[in-house]
Design a protein around this motif. Sequence first.
Motif, short mmCIF file in Angstrom:
data_model
loop_
_atom_site.label_atom_id
_atom_site.label_comp_id
_atom_site.label_asym_id
_atom_site.label_seq_id
_atom_site.Cartn_x
_atom_site.Cartn_y
_atom_site.Cartn_z
N ARG A 119 0.86 -1.19 0.00
CA ARG A 119 0.00 0.00 0.00
C ARG A 119 0.89 1.23 0.00
NH1 ARG A 119 -4.39 2.26 4.49
NH2 ARG A 119 -5.60 3.54 3.05
N ARG A 120 0.57 2.20 -0.86
CA ARG A 120 1.40 3.41 -0.96
C ARG A 120 0.86 4.55 -0.10
NH1 ARG A 120 1.80 1.12 -6.12
NH2 ARG A 120 -0.14 2.05 -6.83
N ALA A 121 -0.43 4.58 0.15
CA ALA A 121 -1.01 5.66 0.94
C ALA A 121 -0.66 5.50 2.41
CB ALA A 121 -2.54 5.68 0.78
N PRO A 122 -0.54 6.60 3.15
CA PRO A 122 -0.27 6.49 4.59
C PRO A 122 -1.48 5.94 5.32
CG PRO A 122 -0.71 8.78 3.99
CD PRO A 122 -0.63 8.00 2.70
N PRO A 123 -1.28 5.33 6.49
CA PRO A 123 -2.40 4.75 7.23
C PRO A 123 -3.23 5.81 7.93
CG PRO A 123 -0.41 4.54 8.53
CD PRO A 123 0.00 5.13 7.20
N GLY A 124 -4.46 5.46 8.26
CA GLY A 124 -5.29 6.33 9.07
C GLY A 124 -4.91 6.20 10.53
N ARG A 125 -5.34 7.13 11.34
CA ARG A 125 -5.08 7.09 12.78
C ARG A 125 -6.39 6.96 13.52
NH1 ARG A 125 -0.13 8.97 14.64
NH2 ARG A 125 -0.90 8.19 16.62
N GLY A 126 -6.43 6.01 14.47
CA GLY A 126 -7.64 5.78 15.24
C GLY A 126 -7.43 6.03 16.72
N GLU A 127 -8.50 6.01 17.46
CA GLU A 127 -8.42 6.17 18.91
C GLU A 127 -7.71 4.98 19.54
OE1 GLU A 127 -9.40 8.76 20.79
OE2 GLU A 127 -9.91 9.82 18.92
N ARG A 128 -6.96 5.23 20.60
CA ARG A 128 -6.20 4.18 21.26
C ARG A 128 -7.12 3.06 21.74
NH1 ARG A 128 -1.53 3.40 24.49
NH2 ARG A 128 -1.55 1.19 24.98
N ALA A 129 -6.71 1.84 21.46
CA ALA A 129 -7.50 0.67 21.85
C ALA A 129 -7.32 0.40 23.35
CB ALA A 129 -7.04 -0.54 21.04
N ARG A 130 -7.91 -0.66 23.81
CA ARG A 130 -7.84 -1.04 25.22
C ARG A 130 -6.38 -1.23 25.65
NH1 ARG A 130 -11.12 -6.25 25.68
NH2 ARG A 130 -10.06 -6.47 27.68
N CYS A 131 -6.10 -1.02 26.92
CA CYS A 131 -4.74 -1.13 27.44
C CYS A 131 -4.46 -2.46 28.12
CB CYS A 131 -4.46 0.01 28.42
SG CYS A 131 -4.44 1.64 27.65
#
Length: 344
Positions: free
Chosen positions: A213-225
């Motif tokens: 994949r050439r496009a940069p990744p999306g950013r999501g909210e931090r998952a469970r710790c």
Amino acid sequence: MRSPTADPVMVVHGPEAFDAGDVGRLIDLLSPRQVLVAGVMARTAAEESGLMVVCTDERPSVVLAALSGRAFLVNRGKTPESGRIFGELVAGKLPGLVHVETSSGTVYCWNRGDVVLAEEIARLTGYALAPVASDETQREDVREIRGCLPGEAVFVNGIVIGTATAETVVLASEDGSLRPVSGLDPKPHGFEKLLRAGLPDIRRAWCKSGAVRRAPPGRGERARCRGRIAVIDHCGHTLYGELGEDVCGVLAVGDDTTAVCGHICSHSGIPVFGVVDGDGDGIVAPGYASGSVVVEVQIGRDDDVGQELAAVRDLETDSWEEWVEETLRVLGGRVRVVIDLRGG
């Protein structure tokens, strides 16, 4: 009269068709009754797009063969020629195929596929219509990977085995092993990792070249710790099969595997602890979720250190941050931290 495109299923291959906006546009134009997504990085791009689709981990030919009704394939190759070659490979495994190649604006009707459907898609999209036939001749012990760009990574079953030096890479299976015939600057460690799982059937193996994949990744909210830590050892394409609601982080072993896991998990907000040794091939745009750490092995190989961690570290934790701290203590001076997104 009802449009012939009202009933077919759209099968999308690869992330590029999502990243370029092709899928959304074709949904608006063609109104497919369902959109199925084939491939690992395509699933990541599909999830980031927010479109109503159904993701699978199967190859396009498998998805299309399982459908009983009318269907067509959507693909955006890295070049128009590589896109056509990909369609030919898929068509060679099916009785007929309608293939929408967005890189060239062409609707290929392979091997006497559904001509009425192909004509209607071409009319609605303004794409050129091209009736074509696939070349199904293939030696039993030889595999050609066509449409390569010299200098890009070459994969077999998700593992990088070298760098292309020509437009066509030729591999041969003989005497219980796999060897490059031409067009490849081999990566011995890659062949070793591939054969460790057993000699692949070269006729049916998943082969590709270039970035996943050439496009940069999306950013999501931090998952469970807290929860389970998934282990992905040199097989990033299997990550989705390991992810569940109980996963709080991923232990990734290998440069390219760490890059793929980081990219996929960035959108989900799942941190990665990556173990690398500096032999990555730049197969995906980098990106990691908050809390991720990547260490480079200073003595030995990432394989050995990764296997050691998977064996000695508890893979259930009440705190990802504490698990990372303890893991770094276990590794001591054998590694150096190259990426640290804790608190970021």
